[in-house]
Design a protein around this motif. Structure first.
Motif, short mmCIF file in Angstrom:
data_model
loop_
_atom_site.label_atom_id
_atom_site.label_comp_id
_atom_site.label_asym_id
_atom_site.label_seq_id
_atom_site.Cartn_x
_atom_site.Cartn_y
_atom_site.Cartn_z
N MET A 169 55.81 6.93 75.21
CA MET A 169 55.58 7.50 73.43
C MET A 169 54.39 8.50 72.84
SD MET A 169 51.56 5.86 72.12
CE MET A 169 50.39 6.79 73.04
N THR A 170 55.28 8.94 71.56
CA THR A 170 54.73 10.28 71.29
C THR A 170 52.57 9.78 70.69
OG1 THR A 170 55.00 9.76 68.45
CG2 THR A 170 57.40 10.84 70.57
N ALA A 171 52.50 11.34 69.94
CA ALA A 171 50.92 10.97 70.25
C ALA A 171 50.88 10.91 69.06
CB ALA A 171 50.43 12.82 70.12
N ASP A 172 51.87 10.47 68.03
CA ASP A 172 51.06 10.25 66.95
C ASP A 172 51.87 8.55 66.94
OD1 ASP A 172 54.23 10.69 66.87
OD2 ASP A 172 54.45 11.45 64.64
N ASN A 173 52.17 8.12 67.60
CA ASN A 173 52.28 6.93 67.49
C ASN A 173 51.29 5.98 67.04
OD1 ASN A 173 54.05 4.27 67.52
ND2 ASN A 173 54.80 4.55 69.36
N PRO A 174 51.17 5.60 65.66
CA PRO A 174 50.07 4.18 65.29
C PRO A 174 50.00 3.20 66.52
CG PRO A 174 52.15 3.86 63.90
CD PRO A 174 52.57 4.86 64.87
N ASP A 225 41.98 6.60 61.51
CA ASP A 225 41.79 7.78 62.21
C ASP A 225 42.91 8.96 61.81
OD1 ASP A 225 44.04 6.82 63.89
OD2 ASP A 225 42.06 5.96 64.84
N ASP A 226 42.76 10.00 62.60
CA ASP A 226 43.98 10.93 62.98
C ASP A 226 45.52 10.47 63.10
OD1 ASP A 226 41.95 12.42 62.38
OD2 ASP A 226 42.06 13.29 64.04
N VAL A 280 41.22 -0.54 69.40
CA VAL A 280 40.61 -0.36 68.49
C VAL A 280 38.68 -1.18 68.35
CG1 VAL A 280 40.25 0.54 65.94
CG2 VAL A 280 42.85 0.65 67.08
N GLY A 281 39.55 -2.59 67.91
CA GLY A 281 38.06 -2.90 68.04
C GLY A 281 36.66 -2.73 69.63
N ARG A 282 38.04 -2.50 70.70
CA ARG A 282 36.94 -2.61 71.90
C ARG A 282 36.57 -1.65 72.02
NH1 ARG A 282 41.30 -6.57 73.12
NH2 ARG A 282 42.32 -4.26 73.74
N ARG A 283 36.90 -0.28 71.24
CA ARG A 283 36.71 0.72 71.70
C ARG A 283 35.54 0.69 70.49
NH1 ARG A 283 41.88 3.47 70.04
NH2 ARG A 283 43.50 3.22 72.42
N VAL A 308 47.92 -5.04 60.08
CA VAL A 308 48.92 -3.92 59.58
C VAL A 308 48.79 -2.77 60.65
CG1 VAL A 308 50.89 -3.02 57.70
CG2 VAL A 308 49.96 -5.56 58.03
N VAL A 309 48.98 -2.01 60.96
CA VAL A 309 49.45 -0.56 61.17
C VAL A 309 50.22 0.36 60.85
CG1 VAL A 309 48.55 0.36 63.44
CG2 VAL A 309 47.92 -1.65 63.38
#
Length: 119
Positions: free
Chosen positions: A1-6, A54-55, A95-98, A115-116
């Motif tokens: 996985m790359t850091a920018d993978n959604p 987010d970023d 994301v919801g858990r976080r 949809v991400v």
């Protein structure tokens, strides 16, 4: 996985374990969806509710047949479309858990689809 993978690597692994497609195919399908949807970011922002940004990613809630339509456009089989939809839904729930919004997102997924896209 790359850091920018959604879609996070752990989400892809979980999706692959549950999907009716091969584990290697899930990341490929998710990447195909990303290439299809990210250029349509402005359209997604106009048409659908954005529930997270987010970023790395933006997450939208789309009508219940969203992934069926994308799958038709992409020429995917039903199980491939379901695997991609599951990956996006799992990312929303992660994301919801976080953010302490898991129950809210679970309820939303009863009638809409996640949809991400990358930011």
């Amino acid at each position: 996985m790359t850091a920018d993978n959604p879609i996070e690597g752990q989400v892809l692994v979980l999706t692959a374990a549950k999907a009716s497609v091969s584990g290697e195919r899930v990341p490929e399908l998710v990447a195909e969806a990303r290439r299809e949807l990210e250029p349509r970011g402005d359209e997604l922002r106009r048409k659908y509710e954005r529930v997270h940004a987010d970023d790395v990613r933006e997450i939208f809630l789309a009508p219940g047949e969203f992934w069926a339509e994308v799958g038709d456009d992409m020429g995917w089989e039903r199980r491939e479309e379901e695997a991609v939809a599951r990956a996006h839904a799992e990312q929303l729930l992660r994301v919801g858990r976080r953010e302490n919004r898991e129950a809210e997102f679970e309820t939303a997924l009863e009638v809409r689809e996640a949809v991400v896209i990358g930011t």
